[in-house]
Design a protein around this motif. Structure first.
Motif, PDB file in Angstrom:
ATOM      1  N   ILE A  68      -7.337  15.881   0.067  1.00 39.92           N
ATOM      2  CA  ILE A  68      -8.149  15.473   0.769  1.00 39.92           C
ATOM      3  C   ILE A  68      -9.631  15.682   0.690  1.00 39.92           C
ATOM      4  O   ILE A  68     -10.683  15.104   0.559  1.00 39.92           O
ATOM      5  N   ALA A  69      -9.899  17.102   0.361  1.00 36.71           N
ATOM      6  CA  ALA A  69     -11.295  17.658  -0.024  1.00 36.71           C
ATOM      7  C   ALA A  69     -11.746  16.966  -1.146  1.00 36.71           C
ATOM      8  O   ALA A  69     -13.090  16.538  -1.239  1.00 36.71           O
ATOM      9  N   ARG A  70     -11.031  16.679  -2.092  1.00 38.43           N
ATOM     10  CA  ARG A  70     -11.628  16.004  -3.532  1.00 38.43           C
ATOM     11  C   ARG A  70     -11.962  14.525  -2.993  1.00 38.43           C
ATOM     12  O   ARG A  70     -12.938  13.897  -3.691  1.00 38.43           O
ATOM     13  N   LEU A  71     -11.039  13.907  -2.231  1.00 37.86           N
ATOM     14  CA  LEU A  71     -11.375  12.399  -2.046  1.00 37.86           C
ATOM     15  C   LEU A  71     -12.576  12.337  -1.063  1.00 37.86           C
ATOM     16  O   LEU A  71     -13.506  11.488  -1.336  1.00 37.86           O
ATOM     17  N   ALA A  72     -12.701  13.462  -0.087  1.00 37.79           N
ATOM     18  CA  ALA A  72     -13.862  13.462   0.713  1.00 37.79           C
ATOM     19  C   ALA A  72     -15.134  13.428   0.050  1.00 37.79           C
ATOM     20  O   ALA A  72     -16.186  12.923   0.125  1.00 37.79           O
ATOM     21  N   GLY A  73     -14.976  14.517  -1.136  1.00 31.66           N
ATOM     22  CA  GLY A  73     -16.227  14.780  -2.001  1.00 31.66           C
ATOM     23  C   GLY A  73     -16.560  13.833  -2.731  1.00 31.66           C
ATOM     24  O   GLY A  73     -17.864  13.441  -3.088  1.00 31.66           O
ATOM     25  N   SER A  74     -15.887  12.967  -3.044  1.00 29.30           N
ATOM     26  CA  SER A  74     -16.062  11.924  -3.953  1.00 29.30           C
ATOM     27  C   SER A  74     -16.521  10.569  -3.449  1.00 29.30           C
ATOM     28  O   SER A  74     -16.889   9.268  -4.147  1.00 29.30           O
ATOM     29  N   LYS A 122       2.428  12.928  13.077  1.00 27.41           N
ATOM     30  CA  LYS A 122       1.561  11.770  13.080  1.00 27.41           C
ATOM     31  C   LYS A 122       0.485  11.873  12.225  1.00 27.41           C
ATOM     32  O   LYS A 122       0.233  11.167  11.260  1.00 27.41           O
ATOM     33  N   THR A 123      -0.225  12.982  12.423  1.00 25.63           N
ATOM     34  CA  THR A 123      -1.491  13.378  11.694  1.00 25.63           C
ATOM     35  C   THR A 123      -1.221  13.374  10.319  1.00 25.63           C
ATOM     36  O   THR A 123      -2.041  13.030   9.326  1.00 25.63           O
ATOM     37  N   LEU A 124      -0.234  14.419   9.904  1.00 23.48           N
ATOM     38  CA  LEU A 124      -0.186  14.696   8.272  1.00 23.48           C
ATOM     39  C   LEU A 124       0.344  13.183   7.850  1.00 23.48           C
ATOM     40  O   LEU A 124       0.220  13.161   6.504  1.00 23.48           O
ATOM     41  N   ALA A 125       1.035  12.393   8.498  1.00 27.35           N
ATOM     42  CA  ALA A 125       1.515  11.151   7.829  1.00 27.35           C
ATOM     43  C   ALA A 125       0.402  10.295   7.640  1.00 27.35           C
ATOM     44  O   ALA A 125       0.360   9.657   6.530  1.00 27.35           O
ATOM     45  N   SER A 126      -0.557  10.360   8.493  1.00 33.07           N
ATOM     46  CA  SER A 126      -1.730   9.539   8.319  1.00 33.07           C
ATOM     47  C   SER A 126      -2.626  10.094   7.148  1.00 33.07           C
ATOM     48  O   SER A 126      -3.135   9.142   6.506  1.00 33.07           O
ATOM     49  N   GLY A 156      -3.924   7.969  -0.761  1.00 33.58           N
ATOM     50  CA  GLY A 156      -3.966   6.880  -1.670  1.00 33.58           C
ATOM     51  C   GLY A 156      -5.448   6.086  -1.755  1.00 33.58           C
ATOM     52  O   GLY A 156      -5.451   5.041  -2.505  1.00 33.58           O
ATOM     53  N   SER A 157      -6.423   6.594  -0.885  1.00 36.03           N
ATOM     54  CA  SER A 157      -7.855   5.784  -1.257  1.00 36.03           C
ATOM     55  C   SER A 157      -8.397   6.315  -2.460  1.00 36.03           C
ATOM     56  O   SER A 157      -8.113   7.261  -3.011  1.00 36.03           O
ATOM     57  N   VAL A 195       1.064  -1.218  -0.074  1.00 39.74           N
ATOM     58  CA  VAL A 195       0.084  -0.156   0.086  1.00 39.74           C
ATOM     59  C   VAL A 195       0.852   1.141  -0.114  1.00 39.74           C
ATOM     60  O   VAL A 195       1.758   1.385   0.962  1.00 39.74           O
ATOM     61  N   ASN A 196       0.642   2.248  -0.994  1.00 40.46           N
ATOM     62  CA  ASN A 196       1.692   3.298  -1.165  1.00 40.46           C
ATOM     63  C   ASN A 196       1.200   4.448  -0.193  1.00 40.46           C
ATOM     64  O   ASN A 196       0.172   4.227   0.647  1.00 40.46           O
ATOM     65  N   VAL A 197       2.132   5.109   0.340  1.00 36.72           N
ATOM     66  CA  VAL A 197       2.065   6.338   1.126  1.00 36.72           C
ATOM     67  C   VAL A 197       2.365   7.469   0.383  1.00 36.72           C
ATOM     68  O   VAL A 197       3.755   7.459   0.076  1.00 36.72           O
ATOM     69  N   ALA A 198       1.856   8.566   0.574  1.00 38.32           N
ATOM     70  CA  ALA A 198       2.100   9.878  -0.214  1.00 38.32           C
ATOM     71  C   ALA A 198       3.141  10.601   0.464  1.00 38.32           C
ATOM     72  O   ALA A 198       3.107  12.071   0.708  1.00 38.32           O
TER      73      ALA A 198
END
Length: 497
Positions: free
Chosen positions: A331-337, A291-295, A301-302, A260-263
């Motif tokens: 994050i906004a685009r992923l949440a919106g979709s 921590k939160t930014l890494a999360s 990658g969702s 699983v990739n991490v950005a």
């Protein structure tokens, strides 16, 4: 010869039927006990209205002085209450005057007539403590319960006895009935907790111990202890005990785990291609360690095919979206979709079991494949019994692992600067004196352990990331500097390291 299963009465209480093997056995007699205000009346009436909605007929008898209209006034605030059923398939009868004038024998006679007249299939008797006070001897109490049980059983009717007394196991009432359900409340600093305990369950395999429950606009919702529920599951037992044939097939299969990739620039290379799919990773650091930014980089990658879920306790979704956007994450685009969902829990509202069930529901309903729990320390803060958080966490992550969900959990350490090992073993401030022990147990339950600490050598404060362990996987043991910029996060090797 295998016997046919006993017919069950579904209670309609979310989470309760699973505790008692699918529902109460039809025709059974149960005591529901608890101090005033513990939720007995709501629980019993919720069962009654659900039973009526399924075609049953209910007789609600009280030996208390409280008028029924006052009861209806309070029940009307709950969604399960249907006033149109009162007087039709749910009958309310007061036996208080009968008790005063004729004693327990007269009450038994009255209720026997009412069971027959209304063709009741379930009867509630509220005020067992009052009846006990009217009995001259313990034998009279036993005879009262036994006679009511006998008349109800002859008519094919189950009985729920309600009492505000906390009866002991040797009381006459306990020895006569088929089951005992105890409700209790624990007053805490941050929040109050309600507990349901199955003290006695005759004729059924039940999940024992204390289980937290809540009372809301829809009535009672029970949250079975996650570790007990999963340990009780036949599916869990089958998964933990493979047959020799299944084990041979597992070993013969190609075990190259997808990644699983991490950005984060350089992160996947450090971990030999990324986080192993279906693994559990913990990242520990002091406040401000990233921590939160890494999360959020992990959740970046969702996709719609493999959605992500952010389970947070401190920062609301809007703030997380802004934080991600500040470093170039979509994050906004992923949440919106719909590719990314948020579950904001807070610290003083939900029980850990309620949170666990919500996480699993999201996994089942939406096919979640990436989950962030930010943070594990919050679970210790909100748990009524912090000592069971480790078992809860292990049970939750085990189920997620079995479903191919990759989990990233954060853990805050108090050390601002120092060696990586010091940062990892330090006691979390939220966990108190036991934090060191609990943190080591949380670490051991994770497949992968990452740590971040601050290094201020040379007068420059740097975030240093190191891979402490990766289970069954190769990784680069060289520690890296974690840099945070407006165009993203990156890992770099510097001369200072």
């Amino acid at each position: 010869m295998q016997q046919a299963p006993l017919p069950r009465l579904r209670t309609g209480i979310p989470g309760f039927d699973v505790l008692v093997g699918g529902g109460l056995i039809e025709g059974t007699s149960i005591i529901i006990q608890g101090r005033p205000g513990s939720g007995k009346t709501i629980l019993a009436n919720q069962i009654a209205f659900h039973h009526a909605s399924q075609g049953g007929r209910v007789l609600c008898a009280t030996v208390l002085a409280e008028p029924h209209e006052r009861l209806f006034q309070f029940l009307s605030t709950l969604s399960f209450f249907d006033r149109e059923r009162v007087g039709v398939d749910i009958q309310y009868v007061s036996a208080f005057d009968t008790l005063r004038s004729g004693g327990l024998a007269a009450v038994v006679a009255l209720l026997r007539r009412e069971i027959i007249r209304h063709r009741a299939t379930l009867m509630l008797v509220d005020g067992l403590l009052t009846a006990r006070g009217a009995a001259e001897t313990a034998l009279d109490t036993k005879m009262f319960v036994a006679e009511l049980q006998g008349h109800a059983a002859f008519a094919g009717c189950g009985v729920l006895f309600l009492t505000s007394a906390l009866l002991d196991d040797g009381s006459p009432e306990h020895t006569m009935v088929d089951g005992v359900v105890e409700l209790a409340e624990q007053i805490g600093v941050a929040r109050s907790s309600r507990w349901l305990t199955l003290r006695k369950t005759r004729g059924t395999a039940a999940i024992g111990g204390r289980h937290e429950f809540e009372i809301g606009a829809d009535g009672v919702v029970v949250h079975p202890r996650l570790e007990a529920l999963l340990g009780f599951s036949p599916e869990a037992a089958e998964m933990s005990n493979p047959t020799p044939e299944e084990l041979t097939a597992e070993l013969a299969a190609d075990r190259r785990t997808p990644r699983v990739n991490v950005a984060i620039e350089g992160f996947d290379h450090l971990l030999g291609g990324g986080l192993p799919c279906g693994s559990g990773t913990l990242i520990a650091s002091p406040s401000g360690g990233g921590k939160t930014l890494a999360s959020l980089c992990f959740l970046a990658g969702s996709t719609l095919a493999e959605p992500g879920l952010m389970v947070g306790f401190f920062e609301p979704p809007v703030r997380l979206v802004r934080k991600g956007e500040a470093v170039g994450l979509p994050i906004a685009r992923l949440a919106g979709s719909g590719a990314l969902r948020f579950l904001h829990c807070g610290l003083a509202v939900r029980s850990i079991d309620a949170i666990g069930h919500e996480i699993l529901t999201a996994v089942f309903d939406y096919g979640i494949k990436r989950i962030v729990i930010d943070s594990a320390g919050a679970l210790f803060r909100i748990a009524s019994n912090p000592g069971r958080v480790v078992e809860f966490f292990f049970a939750l992550t085990s189920v997620l692992r079995q479903r191919g969900v990759t989990v990233l959990t954060t853990w805050e350490t108090p050390d601002m600067t120092g060696s990586t090992s010091t940062a990892v073993i330090s006691t979390d401030a939220a966990s108190g004196a036991q934090g060191g022990l609990w943190s080591s147990q949380i670490y051991s339950s994770c497949d992968n352990l990452l740590s971040v600490h601050f290094d201020d050598r040379g007068g420059v404060l740097r975030r240093i990331l190191r891979v402490q362990k990766m289970r069954d996987s190769h990784y680069d043991p060289q520690q890296r500097e974690l840099q945070i910029a407006s165009d993203g996060l990156r890992l770099v090797t510097t001369a200072a390291l």
